[in-house]
Design a protein around this motif. Structure first.
Motif, mmCIF file in Angstrom:
data_model
loop_
_atom_site.group_PDB
_atom_site.id
_atom_site.type_symbol
_atom_site.label_atom_id
_atom_site.label_comp_id
_atom_site.label_asym_id
_atom_site.label_seq_id
_atom_site.Cartn_x
_atom_site.Cartn_y
_atom_site.Cartn_z
ATOM 1 N N ASP A 77 0.824 -1.211 0.000
ATOM 2 C CA ASP A 77 0.000 0.000 0.000
ATOM 3 C C ASP A 77 0.847 1.245 0.000
ATOM 4 O O ASP A 77 0.589 2.187 -0.731
ATOM 5 N N ARG A 78 1.897 1.226 0.832
ATOM 6 C CA ARG A 78 2.768 2.384 0.930
ATOM 7 C C ARG A 78 3.414 2.653 -0.422
ATOM 8 O O ARG A 78 3.447 3.784 -0.893
ATOM 9 N N GLU A 91 1.020 4.122 -2.788
ATOM 10 C CA GLU A 91 0.828 5.530 -2.446
ATOM 11 C C GLU A 91 1.979 6.367 -3.011
ATOM 12 O O GLU A 91 1.778 7.418 -3.610
ATOM 13 N N ARG A 135 -3.692 14.918 5.452
ATOM 14 C CA ARG A 135 -3.413 13.524 5.804
ATOM 15 C C ARG A 135 -3.425 13.343 7.316
ATOM 16 O O ARG A 135 -3.945 12.363 7.843
ATOM 17 N N LYS A 136 -2.828 14.336 8.021
ATOM 18 C CA LYS A 136 -2.782 14.213 9.473
ATOM 19 C C LYS A 136 -4.177 14.349 10.079
ATOM 20 O O LYS A 136 -4.524 13.636 11.010
ATOM 21 N N ALA A 137 -4.983 15.265 9.528
ATOM 22 C CA ALA A 137 -6.348 15.415 10.031
ATOM 23 C C ALA A 137 -7.135 14.129 9.820
ATOM 24 O O ALA A 137 -8.002 13.777 10.611
ATOM 25 N N LEU A 138 -6.790 13.398 8.758
ATOM 26 C CA LEU A 138 -7.506 12.152 8.468
ATOM 27 C C LEU A 138 -6.934 10.979 9.245
ATOM 28 O O LEU A 138 -7.379 9.850 9.086
ATOM 29 N N GLY A 139 -5.909 11.249 10.059
ATOM 30 C CA GLY A 139 -5.426 10.190 10.938
ATOM 31 C C GLY A 139 -4.044 9.667 10.632
ATOM 32 O O GLY A 139 -3.656 8.620 11.152
ATOM 33 N N ALA A 140 -3.272 10.388 9.797
ATOM 34 C CA ALA A 140 -1.908 9.938 9.560
ATOM 35 C C ALA A 140 -1.046 10.345 10.734
ATOM 36 O O ALA A 140 -1.103 11.485 11.182
ATOM 37 N N SER A 141 -0.247 9.415 11.255
ATOM 38 C CA SER A 141 0.636 9.769 12.363
ATOM 39 C C SER A 141 1.846 10.505 11.801
ATOM 40 O O SER A 141 2.192 10.338 10.634
ATOM 41 N N PRO A 142 2.481 11.345 12.641
ATOM 42 C CA PRO A 142 3.658 12.076 12.146
ATOM 43 C C PRO A 142 4.696 11.133 11.553
ATOM 44 O O PRO A 142 5.333 11.444 10.562
ATOM 45 N N SER A 179 4.274 8.269 10.049
ATOM 46 C CA SER A 179 3.934 7.750 8.721
ATOM 47 C C SER A 179 4.127 8.819 7.657
ATOM 48 O O SER A 179 4.503 8.522 6.535
ATOM 49 N N MET A 182 6.820 8.367 4.727
ATOM 50 C CA MET A 182 6.364 8.413 3.343
ATOM 51 C C MET A 182 7.262 9.322 2.508
ATOM 52 O O MET A 182 7.732 8.938 1.431
ATOM 53 N N SER A 211 5.769 17.794 11.954
ATOM 54 C CA SER A 211 5.530 18.339 13.282
ATOM 55 C C SER A 211 4.660 19.597 13.230
ATOM 56 O O SER A 211 4.234 20.097 14.259
#
Lengths: 234, 409
Positions: free
Chosen positions: B5-6, B9, B316-323, B325, B329, B399
């Protein structure tokens, strides 16, 4: 569903401190559709950002679905956002090089859902907002209303507990605004808890409850008779 | 790191942002390409250099005599020192451990005539050992030998160019040419890697020269070779002892820097080697400069890329991506691009170097090359720095709070 007690937030502006939220107490039950109103500078967006864990409160208590939200580091916040919350922004914030379908499946990617399942779920949500035929179009090929509907589908795809909408109709004309509100009402009828930040009274009256903010405090909190958005269309 | 998947992407991001990908890839490829070509050309320059200085034997001393600059033992300063035949013998007797061969050289210029052809040539009177000093190769006949020297024969050996000048296509062996008031018999024709000038020399026995110059025993110059086994330190020691010995014999103040001169070819060679090392150093320096410029270029592109993507990363972060990831990426993407384009740049550079060969010989660059290990090492360095260059802005981007990234202008 949401419980907030004595919430304070101030911003440091050089040597001055700007006290934005001055002790907010606020409860939201499951299935409510709440409009947060106020003029600019009243603190409504700050409140939404704190509710959305995009920003941290200085003091106060915040419980979301019986989970106390405290001592958040970035990773934990990202995890909670992904599990609990769906966001709808004024400027849509779709990723411009991804198709509608790919945008909707993005939160599922971060949930670790398998690719095939992701696409099925995403397509299903696109269908619910009436954009299935547009699944493979880029955001630049969609109208403003369509973009916002894709954004709503994306917010819903991760099955959040609460949907947070920050001026969802701010960039849209009246007709399109009502279409979007109709969609939000529909989702609410299905049982989803939704918070809408707006400064437009007509949009606020399409919700079931209006919370008025002024200078960082809640000045009014009332249930209203909901105006059904579809009636106003045309 | 290796989830499908990564990668999907990442490939999508690369594919959908072709210009951005091309820019960062091109910077990396160009950096590596320039480094490899420059480094290779430097090596080519070094090759040419080596060739220049391998013409004569390298274990050779040239001894010259001059005028003294200090008074000593009753002699006045500015006294003329001359080598004589007994100096040859004394050196042979006193330094058997160091000495390999020795020959005197008396250089004159003469008009040489054969039938209707005549020309001015440098005529050098030498001993048989000179053939080894000059690395002369006999094409026809023989070189000056010991009999010629002891019997003071009027035999000469001519260079290839002399033979062409005077005899055209005819065989010169056994022919007589006139030089001064005597006739000399040609006993050999030689060639020399030193080029046309050295092939226009004529060699004769030094004793013959001394005989026609009023039967003296004077020598202009002594050329000697030392045993290669003694090494460069041995050579220096030999040089020191030889100088002392000759100064003592000729009654020259030991502190006088004039009077006797010894040119140590090994030292020359060393100096030239040093020069070419300096050359290599400069090339390396330029190469490292290019590498650094490349790294800076990549960093700039990366900063630009991340800046351009700030909003996307916020979403992406608002949708739940951790810093993590998000950082991973971007890092994975930049390493992937730098690896591929680094490889392309390296390959192109090596390909061009290999095809240059002798094309740039006029510019003193011969057979440029680069060690594969140097090429790979530099590419790896660039990729690593490309990664770091991508990592720092990525870390910063990750960050940034999504609220700031998503703020509407």
């Amino acid at each position: 569903m949401i419980s907030i007690k004595k919430l304070h937030k101030s911003y440091q502006m050089g040597s001055n401190s700007l006290h934005v939220l001055k002790g907010i107490n606020f409860e939201v039950e499951e299935g409510e559709l709440v409009a947060i109103m106020g003029s600019s500078g009243s603190g409504k967006s700050t409140l939404l950002n704190i509710l959305g864990m995009l920003d941290n409160a200085d003091e106060g208590e915040y419980i979301l679905d019986q989970v106390p939200i405290e001592n958040l580091d970035e990773t934990k916040a990202a995890n909670y956002r992904n599990k609990f919350l769906g966001f709808v922004f004024q400027s849509f914030n779709l990723i411009n090089y991804k198709t509608a379908l790919e945008n909707v499946s993005l939160p599922l990617y971060y949930q670790g859902v398998k690719r095939k399942e992701r696409q099925e779920v995403a397509l299903d949500y696109l269908d619910r907002v009436g954009l299935k035929p547009w699944a493979n179009h880029l955001p630049s090929e969609l109208s403003g209303g369509q973009k916002q509907r894709v954004a709503i589908a994306r917010a819903m795809a991760s099955k959040p507990k609460v949907l947070l909408a920050d001026e969802p109709t701010g960039a849209l004309d009246t007709k399109t605004s009502y279409e979007v509100m109709e969609l939000i009402q529909k989702i609410n009828e299905e049982g989803k808890t939704i918070l809408v930040v707006t400064h437009e009274p007509d949009i606020a009256h399409m919700c079931k409850r209006i919370v008025m903010l002024k200078d960082g405090v809640i000045v009014e909190d009332k249930k209203v008779k909901q105006v059904i958005a579809s009636a106003d269309v045309q | 790191m290796f989830s499908r998947d990564r990668w999907q992407e990442i490939f999508q991001t690369i594919y959908k942002n072709k210009l951005r990908t091309f820019l960062s890839g091109f910077t990396v490829a160009l950096g590596i390409f320039i480094f490899i070509v420059l480094f290779g050309l430097g090596n080519g320059l070094k090759n040419t250099f080596k060739e220049f200085f391998l013409d004569d034997a390298t274990n050779t001393f040239y001894l010259y005599a001059g005028r003294t600059s200090k008074p000593y033992k009753g002699f006045k300063a500015n006294r003329r020192i001359e080598f004589k035949n007994d100096d040859l013998l004394d050196i042979q007797l006193n330094f058997p451990f160091y000495l390999e061969r020795i020959t005197p050289v008396i250089t004159r210029s003469e008009n040489v005539k054969y039938e209707n052809e005549s020309n001015q040539y440098t005529v050098r009177a030498v001993g048989p050992a000179n053939q080894y000093m000059e690395k002369s190769i006999m094409m026809l006949g023989r070189y000056i030998n010991a009999t010629d020297v002891s019997e003071k024969n009027k035999n000469i050996v001519i260079g290839r160019k002399v033979a062409i000048d005077l005899f055209d296509q005819k065989n010169p062996i056994g022919k007589y040419v006139s030089m001064g008031s005597s006739a000399y018999k040609i006993v050999g024709v030689f060639q020399d890697a030193g080029g046309d000038n050295e092939e226009r020399y004529i060699y004769m026995p030094y004793t013959t020269r001394q005989l026609i110059e009023k039967n003296n025993d004077k020598i202009n110059e002594i050329v000697l070779s030392f045993r290669p086994e003694i090494g460069s330190f041995g050579a220096l020691e030999f040089e020191r002892k030889l100088r002392l010995f000759l100064k003592k014999k000729k009654s020259i103040d030991p502190t006088d820097t004039n009077g006797i001169f010894i040119r140590n070819v090994a030292e020359d060679l060393n100096r030239n080697q040093q020069f070419s090392n300096v050359l290599q150093l400069i090339v390396t320096f330029v190469g490292i400069g290019t590498l650094i410029a490349g790294i800076i270029g990549i960093s700039n592109i990366m900063v630009f890329v991340v800046r351009e993507r700030t909003k996307e990363l916020g979403v992406r972060k608002a949708l739940g991506a951790s810093p993590r990831s998000v950082t991973a990426m971007i890092l994975q993407e930049s390493i992937f691009i730098t690896l591929i384009s680094g490889y392309v740049g390296m390959l192109t550079g090596i390909l061009i170097l290999n095809n240059l060969g002798l094309i740039l010989e006029d510019y003193f660059i011969k057979n440029p090359y680069i060690n594969i290990s140097t090429a790979i090492f530099s590419s790896v360095i660039l990729v690593i720095f490309g990664g770091i260059a991508g990592y720092i802005p990525a870390k910063r981007a990750a960050s940034i709070k999504p609220i700031i990234a998503l703020r509407d202008e």
